[in-house]
Design an enzyme around this catalytic site. Structure first.
Site, mmCIF file in Angstrom:
data_model
loop_
_atom_site.group_PDB
_atom_site.id
_atom_site.type_symbol
_atom_site.label_atom_id
_atom_site.label_comp_id
_atom_site.label_asym_id
_atom_site.label_seq_id
_atom_site.Cartn_x
_atom_site.Cartn_y
_atom_site.Cartn_z
ATOM 1 C CG ASP A 126 0.772 4.735 4.071
ATOM 2 O OD1 ASP A 126 -0.382 4.422 3.731
ATOM 3 O OD2 ASP A 126 1.461 4.050 4.843
ATOM 4 C CG ASP A 153 8.328 2.896 13.057
ATOM 5 O OD1 ASP A 153 8.677 3.335 11.950
ATOM 6 O OD2 ASP A 153 7.495 1.975 13.186
ATOM 7 C CG ASP A 160 -0.371 -0.328 2.488
ATOM 8 O OD1 ASP A 160 -1.034 -0.961 3.315
ATOM 9 O OD2 ASP A 160 0.802 0.055 2.701
HETATM 10 P P1 ATP Z 1 3.794 -2.212 6.089
HETATM 11 O O1 ATP Z 1 4.564 -2.619 4.893
HETATM 12 O O2 ATP Z 1 3.615 -3.317 7.057
HETATM 13 O O3 ATP Z 1 2.534 -1.454 5.802
HETATM 14 P P2 ATP Z 1 4.701 0.355 6.984
HETATM 15 O O4 ATP Z 1 6.070 0.817 7.384
HETATM 16 O O5 ATP Z 1 4.098 0.982 5.789
HETATM 17 O O6 ATP Z 1 4.776 -1.210 6.854
HETATM 18 P P3 ATP Z 1 2.422 1.285 8.397
HETATM 19 O O7 ATP Z 1 1.839 0.763 9.656
HETATM 20 O O8 ATP Z 1 1.653 1.215 7.149
HETATM 21 O O9 ATP Z 1 3.801 0.537 8.251
HETATM 22 O O10 ATP Z 1 2.849 2.777 8.698
HETATM 23 C C1 ATP Z 1 3.285 3.686 7.708
HETATM 24 C C2 ATP Z 1 4.414 4.548 8.241
HETATM 25 O O11 ATP Z 1 3.951 5.312 9.356
HETATM 26 C C3 ATP Z 1 5.610 3.780 8.771
HETATM 27 O O12 ATP Z 1 6.511 3.456 7.741
HETATM 28 C C4 ATP Z 1 6.205 4.752 9.762
HETATM 29 O O13 ATP Z 1 6.949 5.762 9.121
HETATM 30 C C5 ATP Z 1 4.966 5.405 10.348
HETATM 31 N N1 ATP Z 1 4.487 4.698 11.540
HETATM 32 C C6 ATP Z 1 3.488 3.786 11.598
HETATM 33 N N2 ATP Z 1 3.302 3.353 12.843
HETATM 34 C C7 ATP Z 1 4.192 4.012 13.604
HETATM 35 C C8 ATP Z 1 4.475 4.027 14.981
HETATM 36 N N3 ATP Z 1 3.818 3.244 15.816
HETATM 37 N N4 ATP Z 1 5.448 4.869 15.409
HETATM 38 C C9 ATP Z 1 6.115 5.660 14.554
HETATM 39 N N5 ATP Z 1 5.892 5.697 13.258
HETATM 40 C C10 ATP Z 1 4.952 4.892 12.773
HETATM 41 MG MG MG Z 2 2.074 0.666 5.072
#
Ligand code: ATP
Ligand code: MG
Length: 492
Positions: free
Chosen positions: A76, A174, A74
């Protein structure tokens, strides 16, 4: 401000404030992102916002995956536009969330729809401006309404809606590999914390002081585990060190968020690796009641039929994810809890209860013990119940029962479950074969099957076990094709 100055005069350390980092722009020549991996809609959202004069980038996990040469699941977007301004730019856009307000921009309809999540750059949480809430979130409603950064007594951020510059937005993400921005029009990666270097080294490194960051949001502990398992990264020593000590803070995280995280851990496409990583970090037991039901005291899958069944189920889930097929959390969770359902079911039967009511009661008990009250998940629980309740019905192969069973909308999930039980050695494989043939056969064949079950019952298992699984042996397929197709994406 004044407090900081006094601290400085007294020679006190700056403490655990998260460093802002430095803006570094990386060109296509160096980052080598393949534009073919981009998502058209994600790019469209970025373009819509930049055309309107805002800053906008693809952000977070998508940039990380692009840099690793993977197609992100996905996309963002991060922007300096406020949620209201974002909403005004798009025809179908919805502001969601309270703790963390974001906008969902929606394209397409039904099963094919796609959501691009757009978040406004957030200001860095500064130790001094956070209002602390003693007690729980509910009783502190007035405090929540008054301030936008609110933390609880352990430092967990309860609400966080203060907008800020991109440099601060980056610092509050994070891990370094999750804190990069990509401008698809200029093909530039913006990196403040050495994320590109860490991605190349396959290292998961927390931005800032890891302990403070885990306190702000203990779910980051689980995210570290998930990314390590999913990406095959190593957790950098300083990032890893506080995990064991911070583990108990997970008890403060709302149940429904923990539930979501557990599902993510098990559906990353690396479920067994995730469990192994949890074990390594001492978190395999005592964190998720559902895993407690499955893992032995060392945090491993036991070496028995239940353990084998769960292993097969998780391997199957991983395989489906790898093939880009859908995975239903209900199926996976039904597998995880089946051992306990069976134990309780047997105990109730031994106590004199009839088989069907005993199964109903066993399921209720398992839901109470392992799932708890997670509102809004009625469908998931109903699907799990249906898969389990179907299992004794597979034992009856005469009369109109089999016909009624295969007409059930969730039949395919129930059958897949039965087939896994057979593969794990829990039941006679001939039973699964019989149902496979019965469902795949035409009406006539199905009728023949049901006669043969009645007439030749004692010997049929040996005979069918010998022949192995006959895929589509009965020709014209009731589900429109061979097993592969019937069990494909539409299946569960
Ligand atoms: P995935 O591939 O599993 O979706 P992702 O890194 O995109 O991994 P998401 O949960 O979709 O994870 O979150 C998008 C972004 O938002 C992360 O890459 C990070 O930068 C930020 N983020 C999400 N959750 C947190 C958190 N708990 N603390 C800090 N930053 C966060
Ligand atoms: Mg994501």
């Amino acid at each position: 401000m004044i407090k900081k100055l006094i601290n400085k005069l007294l020679g006190k350390p700056e403490g655990t404030a998260t460093p802002l980092g430095k803006r570094v722009e990386i060109t296509a020549e160096e980052h080598r992102i393949d534009p073919a991996l981009l998502d058209e809609r994600g790019v469209k959202v970025v373009k819509g916002l930049t055309d309107a004069g805002f800053e906008a980038y693809i952000v977070g996990g998508a940039v990380r995956d692009l840099l690793l040469g993977r197609r992100p699941k996905d996309f963002d977007v991060a922007t300096d536009a406020t949620p209201e301004q974002v909403k005004n730019q798009f025809r179908r856009a919805f502001i969601i969330g309270r703790r963390f307000r974001i906008v969902h921009v929606v394209y397409g309809r039904g099963r094919e729809h796609e959501v691009i999540e757009v978040s406004t750059f957030r200001a860095l949480l500064k130790e001094d401006d956070a209002e602390q809430v003693q007690g729980n979130e509910k009783t502190s409603k007035s405090a929540l309404d008054g301030k936008s950064h609110v933390v609880d007594a352990s430092g967990r951020v309860l609400r966080d809606n203060v907008w800020g510059p991109q440099i601060e937005d980056a610092a509050r993400r994070d891990f370094t590999v999750n804190a990069m921005y990509y401008d698809p029009q200029r093909e530039l990666v913006v990196d403040y914390h050495g994320g590109l270097a860490d991605a190349r080294k396959k290292v998961l490194r927390m931005i800032g002081d890891p302990e403070t960051r885990y306190r702000e949001d203990p779910v980051r502990i689980l995210r570290a585990v998930r990314f390590a398992a999913k990406l095959g990264f190593t957790i950098e020593p300083k990032t890893r060190a506080p995990i064991v000590a911070m583990g108990p803070l997970l008890a403060n995280v709302p149940l429904s968020r923990m539930f979501d995280e557990m599902i993510k851990l098990l559906q990353t496409g690396h479920a067994l690796a995730s469990i192994e990583e949890l074990r390594k970090q001492g978190l395999a037991r005592g964190v998720f009641p559902i895993l407690d039901a499955v893992l032995d005291k060392d945090g491993a899958l036991p070496d028995n039929v239940h353990g084998k069944f769960v292993r097969l189920a998780l391997e199957d889930t991983d395989k489906r994810v790898a093939e880009g097929r859908s995975v239903a959390p209900s199926f996976m969770l039904a597998c995880m809890l089946w051992g306990e359902v069976q134990q309780r079911w047997q105990r109730l039967i031994d106590g004199g209860e009839g088989a069907v009511p005993a199964l109903q009661q066993a399921i209720d008990l398992v839901f109470d013990a392992r799932v708890g009250d997670i509102s809004g998940r009625g469908k998931l629980a109903a699907d799990m119940r249906e898969i389990w309740m179907m299992q004794p019905r597979f034992e009856r192969r005469t009369g109109s029962g089999p016909h009624r069973l295969i007409e059930q909308p969730r039949y395919r999930a129930g059958f897949d479950f039965l087939a896994l039980r057979a593969e794990a050695g829990e039941i006679d494989p001939a039973l699964a074969d019989w149902w496979e043939d019965f469902a795949l056969g035409s009406e006539d064949d199905a009728a023949r099957c049901s006669i043969s079950a009645r007439d030749a019952a004692p010997d049929r298992s040996a005979q069918q076990a010998q022949g192995g699984r006959r895929t589509g042996a009965f020709g014209a397929a009731r589900f429109g094709g061979g097993r592969q197709r019937a069990g494909g994406a539409g299946g569960r």
